[in-house]
Design a protein around this motif. Sequence first.
Motif, PDB file in Angstrom:
ATOM      1  N   TYR A 181     -10.258   3.779  -1.963  1.00  0.00           N
ATOM      2  CA  TYR A 181      -9.970   3.590  -3.486  1.00  0.00           C
ATOM      3  C   TYR A 181     -11.058   3.079  -4.262  1.00  0.00           C
ATOM      4  O   TYR A 181     -12.271   2.535  -3.592  1.00  0.00           O
ATOM      5  CB  TYR A 181      -8.780   2.751  -3.747  1.00  0.00           C
ATOM      6  CG  TYR A 181      -7.476   3.077  -2.967  1.00  0.00           C
ATOM      7  CD1 TYR A 181      -7.076   4.393  -3.261  1.00  0.00           C
ATOM      8  CD2 TYR A 181      -6.712   2.514  -2.121  1.00  0.00           C
ATOM      9  CE1 TYR A 181      -5.833   4.842  -2.727  1.00  0.00           C
ATOM     10  CE2 TYR A 181      -5.815   2.805  -1.307  1.00  0.00           C
ATOM     11  CZ  TYR A 181      -5.156   3.999  -1.840  1.00  0.00           C
ATOM     12  OH  TYR A 181      -3.803   4.405  -1.160  1.00  0.00           O
ATOM     13  N   LEU A 210      -3.714  -1.808  -6.288  1.00  0.00           N
ATOM     14  CA  LEU A 210      -3.462  -2.316  -5.255  1.00  0.00           C
ATOM     15  C   LEU A 210      -4.066  -3.670  -5.044  1.00  0.00           C
ATOM     16  O   LEU A 210      -5.519  -3.656  -5.098  1.00  0.00           O
ATOM     17  CB  LEU A 210      -3.467  -1.539  -4.122  1.00  0.00           C
ATOM     18  CG  LEU A 210      -3.321  -1.982  -2.641  1.00  0.00           C
ATOM     19  CD1 LEU A 210      -1.932  -2.567  -2.317  1.00  0.00           C
ATOM     20  CD2 LEU A 210      -3.617  -1.008  -1.525  1.00  0.00           C
ATOM     21  N   ASP A 236      -4.791  -6.333  -1.953  1.00  0.00           N
ATOM     22  CA  ASP A 236      -4.347  -6.626  -0.657  1.00  0.00           C
ATOM     23  C   ASP A 236      -5.504  -7.453   0.177  1.00  0.00           C
ATOM     24  O   ASP A 236      -6.567  -7.244  -0.251  1.00  0.00           O
ATOM     25  CB  ASP A 236      -4.085  -5.380   0.098  1.00  0.00           C
ATOM     26  CG  ASP A 236      -3.300  -5.288   1.044  1.00  0.00           C
ATOM     27  OD1 ASP A 236      -3.715  -5.952   2.368  1.00  0.00           O
ATOM     28  OD2 ASP A 236      -2.008  -4.730   0.958  1.00  0.00           O
ATOM     29  N   PRO A 262       0.716  -1.111  -0.082  1.00  0.00           N
ATOM     30  CA  PRO A 262      -0.002  -0.008  -0.102  1.00  0.00           C
ATOM     31  C   PRO A 262       0.938   1.366  -0.089  1.00  0.00           C
ATOM     32  O   PRO A 262       0.559   2.395  -0.645  1.00  0.00           O
ATOM     33  CB  PRO A 262      -0.940   0.073   1.292  1.00  0.00           C
ATOM     34  CG  PRO A 262      -0.270  -1.287   2.030  1.00  0.00           C
ATOM     35  CD  PRO A 262       0.543  -2.059   1.160  1.00  0.00           C
ATOM     36  N   GLU A 304      -8.770   0.699  -8.577  1.00  0.00           N
ATOM     37  CA  GLU A 304      -7.466   1.176  -7.638  1.00  0.00           C
ATOM     38  C   GLU A 304      -7.306   0.231  -6.765  1.00  0.00           C
ATOM     39  O   GLU A 304      -6.060  -0.063  -6.523  1.00  0.00           O
ATOM     40  CB  GLU A 304      -7.523   2.519  -7.218  1.00  0.00           C
ATOM     41  CG  GLU A 304      -7.730   3.551  -8.075  1.00  0.00           C
ATOM     42  CD  GLU A 304      -8.023   4.918  -7.478  1.00  0.00           C
ATOM     43  OE1 GLU A 304      -7.400   6.057  -8.033  1.00  0.00           O
ATOM     44  OE2 GLU A 304      -8.818   4.832  -6.642  1.00  0.00           O
ATOM     45  N   PHE A 305      -8.202  -0.774  -6.344  1.00  0.00           N
ATOM     46  CA  PHE A 305      -8.117  -1.345  -5.111  1.00  0.00           C
ATOM     47  C   PHE A 305      -8.867  -2.884  -5.531  1.00  0.00           C
ATOM     48  O   PHE A 305     -10.245  -2.819  -5.817  1.00  0.00           O
ATOM     49  CB  PHE A 305      -8.439  -1.029  -3.669  1.00  0.00           C
ATOM     50  CG  PHE A 305      -8.484  -2.097  -2.775  1.00  0.00           C
ATOM     51  CD1 PHE A 305      -7.323  -2.407  -2.192  1.00  0.00           C
ATOM     52  CD2 PHE A 305      -9.598  -2.818  -2.357  1.00  0.00           C
ATOM     53  CE1 PHE A 305      -7.172  -3.225  -0.972  1.00  0.00           C
ATOM     54  CE2 PHE A 305      -9.680  -3.545  -1.228  1.00  0.00           C
ATOM     55  CZ  PHE A 305      -8.440  -3.916  -0.617  1.00  0.00           C
ATOM     56  N   TYR A 338      -8.647  -0.977   3.035  1.00  0.00           N
ATOM     57  CA  TYR A 338      -8.149  -0.121   2.003  1.00  0.00           C
ATOM     58  C   TYR A 338      -9.376   0.166   1.142  1.00  0.00           C
ATOM     59  O   TYR A 338      -9.298   1.223   0.161  1.00  0.00           O
ATOM     60  CB  TYR A 338      -7.009  -0.647   1.512  1.00  0.00           C
ATOM     61  CG  TYR A 338      -5.912  -0.337   2.047  1.00  0.00           C
ATOM     62  CD1 TYR A 338      -5.027   0.760   2.146  1.00  0.00           C
ATOM     63  CD2 TYR A 338      -5.230  -1.470   2.915  1.00  0.00           C
ATOM     64  CE1 TYR A 338      -3.893   0.813   2.953  1.00  0.00           C
ATOM     65  CE2 TYR A 338      -4.051  -1.194   3.747  1.00  0.00           C
ATOM     66  CZ  TYR A 338      -3.618   0.068   3.799  1.00  0.00           C
ATOM     67  OH  TYR A 338      -2.493   0.223   4.559  1.00  0.00           O
ATOM     68  N   HIS A 380       1.730   2.055  -3.320  1.00  0.00           N
ATOM     69  CA  HIS A 380       0.611   2.645  -4.262  1.00  0.00           C
ATOM     70  C   HIS A 380       0.344   4.125  -3.885  1.00  0.00           C
ATOM     71  O   HIS A 380      -0.024   4.677  -4.722  1.00  0.00           O
ATOM     72  CB  HIS A 380      -0.698   1.613  -3.746  1.00  0.00           C
ATOM     73  CG  HIS A 380      -1.871   1.849  -4.329  1.00  0.00           C
ATOM     74  ND1 HIS A 380      -2.288   1.716  -5.740  1.00  0.00           N
ATOM     75  CD2 HIS A 380      -3.031   2.166  -3.753  1.00  0.00           C
ATOM     76  CE1 HIS A 380      -3.395   2.090  -5.947  1.00  0.00           C
ATOM     77  NE2 HIS A 380      -4.006   2.272  -5.144  1.00  0.00           N
TER      78      HIS A 380
END
Length: 456
Positions: A220, A209, A211, A187, A224-225, A216, A190
């Motif tokens: 985002y 990202l 994860d 992270p 993005e995540f 998170y 990122h």
Amino acid sequence: MEELEDSSDGLGFEPVLPEAGTAAPWCPHGPTLLFQKASKGTRRGRSFYACSACRDRKDCSFFQWADEKVSEPRLQAREAERRSQMPRFTQQECQDRLQEFTSLPAREQKFCMDCQLLLLPDEHRTHSAHRTTAVLDVQLRTPSLLLRPLDNKKSHAQFMFSQRSADFLLDALTALGFRKVLCIGTPRLHEAIQLRNLKQDQEPVKSLLLDIDFRYAQFYSGEEFCHYNMFNHHFFDGQAASDVLDAFIREDDGKKVVMVADPPFGGLVKPLASSFSLISQTWRAGHSSADGHTEMPMLWIFPYFFEPRILGCLPSFTMLDYQVDYDNHPLYKHGKSGRKQSPVRIFTNISAKTVVLPKEEGYRFCSACQRYVSPLNKHCARCNICPSKDGREWKHCPACEKCVKPSWKHCPLCSRCALPDHPCGPGPQREGCFGCGSLQHKRRTCPLEGGGGLSR
């Protein structure tokens, strides 16, 4: 039940990678892994399924014998347990909440430190007895500074790159021409990419990202995540999240993509290598470049003493001398000397001579080895390599015909170099192959183990 160990010495539990078409039972962290209990020279005991991400049953209690028939009530209880551990909000709900949160006046933007949750106005009263704090704009852009780090080193450990390491990685990757970075468990990198993009003084770099920490998702978008378990290549949001990855690593727009992964240091190497290989396969399927590369460019951040296991799974990788350090790790800090130096290194399939290490920190280029090395890693004319792994200057032992750590001395009784206070004698746990028992090779090169690599 003992703690699961990926050990090549002594009694341990070895993960068995699933064959195509085989299905494993699920725990709250996705499909489980099959483990087999092994001892030197033989395999014994029943195989069993356990959590891929948590090696201690205190963190995930799932356990099932491979040949066990599970009753319907137990399956229902297991599903209920899995659902009870699902995130409070879906990815889409998190995006909607973030949009509403960012539209609030600054005085109403609050974060619950106890629940680790961005609060909307109608939730303030519910959390009034909790510890809350105002949220600054910079914290929304750097949530790793706001969220409380998870600290289980074997499953969800969150040691955050220092600014030094994050800047080096980003500078090195952009210098190599990469404009897309797949951040797996990184992270802080990122965030560094997104913050640098805001300056608008360089060509922007895209980042995604992946994860296992769903917190998170509050910060985002779905582009993005993705909520992801790197130990079993599992996307918690199913095919939709997998499609996000597939679209990201395609290079249709001409932008080169690279993967950077920083797994928990207690993680199992073989499942990690399997997941990274699957990502590389997906990249290769949509890769139309004529530059001759057959693998997705990757950087795997891990301690140097895992080198034999990583290279056994991914033979095209090499280890760089750069010492990665972390803000919130008590030992892995930059600037220390001797055995107190950070043992964390970068393993990569990118040509080592092209990754320029910072000269201001003393790294230099070895023309014989064709790579950058640390200040005390002196080239040995006899071995024809820069041998040091741990940052200290190693010494050549004529009897062993190789370079060894400076604290080791040659033992005539053992006919090898070791620490001065080592127990003499061959020792059943120190020699030979853990898999077949042969004294002629180690398990990573055992012919019965398929050479130790991943065949996919």
